[in-house]
Design an enzyme around this catalytic site. Structure first.
Site, PDB file in Angstrom:
ATOM      1  N   HIS A  42      33.180  37.541  43.503  1.00 20.83           N
ATOM      2  CA  HIS A  42      32.500  38.330  42.234  1.00 20.83           C
ATOM      3  C   HIS A  42      31.275  39.194  42.978  1.00 20.83           C
ATOM      4  O   HIS A  42      30.341  39.426  42.278  1.00 20.83           O
ATOM      5  CB  HIS A  42      31.783  37.231  41.259  1.00 20.83           C
ATOM      6  CG  HIS A  42      32.757  36.442  40.495  1.00 20.83           C
ATOM      7  ND1 HIS A  42      33.280  37.041  39.160  1.00 20.83           N
ATOM      8  CD2 HIS A  42      33.670  35.431  40.471  1.00 20.83           C
ATOM      9  CE1 HIS A  42      34.173  36.566  38.722  1.00 20.83           C
ATOM     10  NE2 HIS A  42      34.459  35.384  39.631  1.00 20.83           N
TER      11      HIS A  42
ATOM     12  N   GLU B 248      44.286  47.507  35.067  1.00 18.94           N
ATOM     13  CA  GLU B 248      43.901  46.557  34.786  1.00 18.94           C
ATOM     14  C   GLU B 248      42.653  46.742  33.924  1.00 18.94           C
ATOM     15  O   GLU B 248      42.576  46.040  32.867  1.00 18.94           O
ATOM     16  CB  GLU B 248      43.063  45.545  35.974  1.00 18.94           C
ATOM     17  CG  GLU B 248      44.352  45.201  36.960  1.00 18.94           C
ATOM     18  CD  GLU B 248      44.763  43.820  36.486  1.00 18.94           C
ATOM     19  OE1 GLU B 248      44.345  43.194  35.634  1.00 18.94           O
ATOM     20  OE2 GLU B 248      45.685  43.409  37.206  1.00 18.94           O
TER      21      GLU B 248
ATOM     22  N   ASP C 223      41.545  42.706  45.052  1.00 22.15           N
ATOM     23  CA  ASP C 223      42.901  42.221  45.181  1.00 22.15           C
ATOM     24  C   ASP C 223      43.810  43.474  45.403  1.00 22.15           C
ATOM     25  O   ASP C 223      44.754  43.058  46.203  1.00 22.15           O
ATOM     26  CB  ASP C 223      43.313  41.597  43.619  1.00 22.15           C
ATOM     27  CG  ASP C 223      42.206  40.737  43.256  1.00 22.15           C
ATOM     28  OD1 ASP C 223      41.569  40.231  44.188  1.00 22.15           O
ATOM     29  OD2 ASP C 223      42.190  40.365  41.951  1.00 22.15           O
TER      30      ASP C 223
HETATM   31  C1  GLA Z   1      39.399  38.456  40.421  1.00 23.09           C
HETATM   32  C2  GLA Z   1      39.013  40.030  40.296  1.00 23.09           C
HETATM   33  C3  GLA Z   1      38.830  40.541  41.781  1.00 23.09           C
HETATM   34  C4  GLA Z   1      37.388  39.966  42.075  1.00 23.09           C
HETATM   35  C5  GLA Z   1      37.768  38.420  42.053  1.00 23.09           C
HETATM   36  C6  GLA Z   1      36.481  37.555  42.247  1.00 23.09           C
HETATM   37  O1  GLA Z   1      40.400  38.202  41.428  1.00 23.09           O
HETATM   38  O2  GLA Z   1      40.566  40.794  39.973  1.00 23.09           O
HETATM   39  O3  GLA Z   1      38.433  41.973  41.350  1.00 23.09           O
HETATM   40  O4  GLA Z   1      36.417  40.173  41.207  1.00 23.09           O
HETATM   41  O5  GLA Z   1      38.285  37.842  40.821  1.00 23.09           O
HETATM   42  O6  GLA Z   1      36.027  37.717  43.481  1.00 23.09           O
END
Ligand code: GLA
Length: 371
Positions: free
Chosen positions: A32, A152, A164
């Site tokens: 986060h 997304e 990610d």
């Molecule tokens: C999800 C989101 C990422 C990141 C994580 C928490 O995986 O897709 O962008 O914010 O939560 O670190």
């Protein structure tokens, strides 16, 4: 692989020409903070999404997915409506729309398989990147990562960061600066230690969770601090005028940023006990300050931490369910993994799935020889 090729042939009546693989990811530390300009330390892991494909000479992209035993045919155009289907097909519509607004695409048939539905290991990012690489094979991986993040945002309604997508695009273990997308590679050889993935079996969707709420709360924090946006919040210092819950959110992002820097150093020096300690602190902060953990994740983390050889454990990714990870001595995992799974199931009535994280390369494309 041969079985997959024949399933492609049965469905589309021709041989596949290309195979694309996009891995999954776990995040070792730094959750986060990607959407507020922080550093993160993700590891791409084996599994993820495999796509077999062939040109079809039309202006249609036909996608079949084994995971949902479902298919969709979409025209190559830039204006597919967001959220039209309310399911996996929205990602396909998003990838086609955003890619075709920038690049020239060809009609293709795609056959998709995904590793068994572990929540929280970036299944949707892996799916999008595998599609994007198939449809636009020559486009740079960072550009594809940015497009898939936009999918997304616009087609799934999740205001996620870019961790990610970048982890999957680049592969291995990277320390990623989410402000300017620079990254340093870290050694994914962990001596005699190993990361264990602990899927809680608790489903969650990011759009339906408080994920977007947290981004909005950080916007409030930024306003109070007189900042333009949340892009560089991780390095702000003053929290005097924040209400308590906002101060807690702020404490998480600023301290998590420092923990990532220390964890990267610990990884370089192979100081596993320091790394584990930082993981534990990170989990406590995500649970208490950022409030994105849940009873199942906390139970899993606590059970793992009680086991011999485990030096650290934490939730990984978005939270509210999904997966936790533990850093453990390799020699003890065969003993403790089944025990943790069994006790966890007794306590929660959910069936967990524990397995060793195997580091993976990033996005790959292989041309298949015909005939
Ligand atoms: C999800 C989101 C990422 C990141 C994580 C928490 O995986 O897709 O962008 O914010 O939560 O670190």
């Amino acid at each position: 692989m041969n079985g997959l090729v024949s399933r492609f042939q049965d469905r589309f009546g021709q041989a596949p020409g290309i195979l694309v693989n996009a891995p999954s990811r776990i995040n070792l530390i730094g959750d986060h903070i990607d959407y507020c300009g922080g550093h993160v330390l993700p590891m791409a892991i084996r599994g993820g999404t495999t796509v077999l494909s062939s040109d079809n000479g039309s202006d249609l992209v036909n996608v079949f997915t084994e995971r949902f035993d479902d298919r969709v045919s979409l025209e190559i155009r830039p204006d597919h409506s967001a959220g039209f289907y309310g399911d996996w097909r929205d990602y396909v519509a998003g990838v086609i729309s955003l890619l075709s607004s920038r690049y020239r695409l060809q009609g293709m048939d795609l056959y998709v398989t995904q590793s068994s539905g572990t929540a929280g290991l970036s299944t949707s990012a892996s799916f999008c990147l595998a599609l994007a690489k198939t449809l636009a094979p020559r486009v740079d991986h960072v550009a594809l990562a940015k497009i898939c993040q936009q999918v997304e945002h616009e087609y799934a309604g999740v205001q996620c960061g870019i961790m990610d997508q970048m982890s999957i695009a680049i592969g291995g273990v990277i320390c990623l600066d989410c402000q300017n997308l620079d990254w340093r590679e870290a050694d994914s050889n962990l001596d005699d230690m190993v990361f264990v993935v602990m899927d809680t079996g608790k489903e969650r969707t990011l759009a339906g969770s408080a994920y977007n709420d947290r981004a909005h709360e950080l916007l409030q924090v930024a306003r109070v601090l007189g900042l333009q946006g949340i892009d560089s919040l991780v390095t702000a210092t003053d929290s005097a005028f924040l209400r308590e819950y906002l101060r807690n959110r702020f404490t998480h992002v600023t301290c998590e940023e420092k923990r990532v820097q220390s964890a990267y150093q610990a990884l370089q020096h192979r100081d596993w006990s320091a790394f584990g300690h930082l993981m534990n602190e990170s989990h406590a902060s995500l649970r208490d300050n950022y409030e994105v953990s849940c009873a199942e994740l906390d139970t899993m983390v606590d059970l793992a931490l009680d086991c011999p050889g485990v030096v650290g454990a934490r939730m990984t990714g978005g939270g509210f369910g999904g997966c936790a990870i533990a850093l453990s001595e390799r020699r003890t995992v065969d003993d403790w993994m089944p025990q943790v799974a069994c006790t966890y199931e007794q306590r929660t009535s959910l069936r967990p799935h524990l397995f060793l994280a195997e580091p993976s390369r990033g996005l790959t494309l292989t041309e298949l020889s015909q005939g």
